[in-house]
Enzyme design. Structure first.
Site, PDB file in Angstrom:
ATOM      1  N   TYR A 122      41.339 -25.322  14.749  1.00 29.46           N
ATOM      2  CA  TYR A 122      40.337 -25.708  15.555  1.00 29.46           C
ATOM      3  C   TYR A 122      40.625 -27.248  16.181  1.00 29.46           C
ATOM      4  CZ  TYR A 122      37.220 -22.261  14.365  1.00 29.46           C
ATOM      5  OH  TYR A 122      36.545 -20.891  14.147  1.00 29.46           O
ATOM      6  N   ARG A 178      16.028 -21.819  14.144  1.00 25.40           N
ATOM      7  CA  ARG A 178      16.830 -22.011  15.218  1.00 25.40           C
ATOM      8  C   ARG A 178      16.406 -22.195  16.946  1.00 25.40           C
ATOM      9  NH1 ARG A 178      20.424 -22.982  17.312  1.00 25.40           N
ATOM     10  NH2 ARG A 178      22.169 -21.866  17.533  1.00 25.40           N
ATOM     11  N   ARG A 233      28.437 -15.984   4.636  1.00 28.93           N
ATOM     12  CA  ARG A 233      27.515 -16.251   5.882  1.00 28.93           C
ATOM     13  C   ARG A 233      26.059 -15.874   5.448  1.00 28.93           C
ATOM     14  NH1 ARG A 233      29.573 -17.521  11.176  1.00 28.93           N
ATOM     15  NH2 ARG A 233      31.559 -18.740  10.968  1.00 28.93           N
ATOM     16  N   ASP A 255      28.990 -26.191   7.684  1.00 32.59           N
ATOM     17  CA  ASP A 255      30.123 -25.318   8.291  1.00 32.59           C
ATOM     18  C   ASP A 255      31.450 -25.958   8.069  1.00 32.59           C
ATOM     19  OD1 ASP A 255      30.320 -23.232  10.706  1.00 32.59           O
ATOM     20  OD2 ASP A 255      31.624 -24.747  11.153  1.00 32.59           O
ATOM     21  N   ARG A 272      22.058 -15.836  11.315  1.00 38.02           N
ATOM     22  CA  ARG A 272      21.273 -15.024  12.416  1.00 38.02           C
ATOM     23  C   ARG A 272      20.620 -13.758  12.020  1.00 38.02           C
ATOM     24  NH1 ARG A 272      25.885 -16.652  16.469  1.00 38.02           N
ATOM     25  NH2 ARG A 272      26.788 -16.011  14.459  1.00 38.02           N
TER      26      ARG A 272
END
Ligand code: CP3
Length: 346
Positions: free
Chosen positions: A151, A37, A24, A73, A28
């Site tokens: 998921y 973003r 990752r 992703d 952010r």
């Protein structure tokens, strides 16, 4: 490029310094990412090859990393199966129409990744052009069948994974159909990423540590193996990563992978002893350690490097993804320290 530290370490060849990248690494904690973003959603960033390329390169410009990972992703491949994906602000991903019955699973499609995920494949081609002159290799990735199934069946984040385990135990035939579809998709998607230019491929099985070793062996291992077998046709190194895998490392290895990713709940050298000398290892700093003062962090990084000193095939990484509030200066110091410390001791 084939002589880059990262690819050499994947093949367990000697290196001039330990290679380092961070799961990752685009995200952010970087102000450059947060700025983009404010204008685009995560799915917009992923589905625009130019923007995905820009985000992939942000950490490469900021730090002396030894590999890039394509910005994408694990969940967009589910859209091509017929699942409705949304990233909700502050809550993470949700699937609006999770599958819980044999009938729903039977209706899931196995999309051709070269069509359904062409945006990521195009982003890979763009990133490769940027990385080529820098001599930095690019990692492609996919979610592993079990983590994707979590998921698809739970519909989002889940604490105890009751629905996915219920399906696995109560409806083994439907489970088999679901996992076969996910394994084919994951494997073909990885293969397509290598064809587009990815020089290594990582299978993320983030939630597999929720399973007992026996359930892993019976219900999951055959499908992770199938995905990795399809991907292995590409002839590039395969990294197999999971968290909470300390009780099942030999099984993870049995499923496949040239490099095994290990989290911080396992001692790295002990993990490597269990896996044997035939594989490379990736890991395994606690991502929260990056919030500590450098004086507390440095000995922890050193301990990892010392524990595997002299064994070719260590790729330094975190044990899981970097957290959104991580201090950028600490990331820079960490990356430089890994190189300096392993270079000077040679
Ligand atoms: O590593 C990289 O730099 C490449 C990009 C990458 C992302 N997700 C971007 C992302 C990778 C490799 C992933 C993998 C991923 N995604 C996993 C497996 C690895 C892991 O960390 O366990 C999983 C389980 C997901 C699913 C996912 N995506 C969740 C649970 C979330 C929300 C939680 C969170 O961290 O916000 C995402 C969103 C996501 N994927 C973000 C990023 C940068 C944050 C989105 C934002 O900008 O708001």
């Amino acid at each position: 490029m084939q002589n880059s530290r990262f690819l050499r370490a994947c093949r367990r060849e000697p290196v001039d310094a330990t290679p380092v990248w961070l799961m990752r690494q685009a995200g952010r904690y970087m102000s450059e990412y947060r700025e983009l973003r404010t204008r685009y959603s995560i799915l917009e960033l992923i589905k625009s090859p130019e923007l995905a390329c820009e985000v992939t390169m942000q950490p490469i410009h900021a730090f002396d990393l030894d590999a890039a990972i394509i910005f994408a992703d694990i969940l967009p491949p589910l859209e091509g199966m017929g699942l409705e994906l949304e990233f909700l602000k502050g809550e993470g991903p949700i699937i609006h129409n999770p599958v819980r019955t044999a009938k729903q699973i039977g209706l899931l499609k196995v999309p051709e990744p070269r069509k359904a995920l062409s945006f990521t494949l195009e982003a890979i081609r763009l990133v490769r052009k940027e990385l080529e002159p820098r001599g930095i290799p690019l990692i492609g990735f996919s979610g592993a069948p079990f983590t994707l199934a979590s998921y698809a069946v739970e519909g989002g984040a889940s604490k105890n994974r009751i629905e996915v385990k219920k399906l696995m135990w109560n409806e083994p035939v439907a489970w088999h159909v679901l996992m076969n579809k996910l394994a084919t998709l994951a494997g073909e998607y990885l293969l397509a990423q290598a064809e587009a230019g990815a020089q290594a491929l990582q299978l993320f099985d983030s939630w597999v540590g929720e399973l007992s070793p026996a359930d892993y062996k019976q219900f999951v291992l055959p499908y992770s193996r199938k995905a990795l077998q399809i991907a292995s046709k590409a002839g590039v190194p395969l990294i197999h990563f999971g968290t909470g895998t300390s009780g099942m490392l030999p099984l993870i290895h049995e499923a496949g992978g040239d490099v095994i990713g290990v989290d911080w709940r396992t001692d790295l050298a002990t993990a490597w002893d269990q896996l044997g000398e035939g594989v490379a290892v990736q890991g395994n700093l606690d991502p929260v350690a990056l919030f500590a003062d450098w004086d507390a962090l440095e000995p922890r990084v050193k301990a990892i490097l010392e524990s595997v000193k002299g064994r070719p095939g260590h790729i330094f990484n975190l044990g899981h993804g970097i957290l959104p509030e991580t201090p950028v200066e600490t990331v820079r110091k960490l990356v430089d320290f890994v190189h300096e410390y392993t270079q000077t001791r040679a």
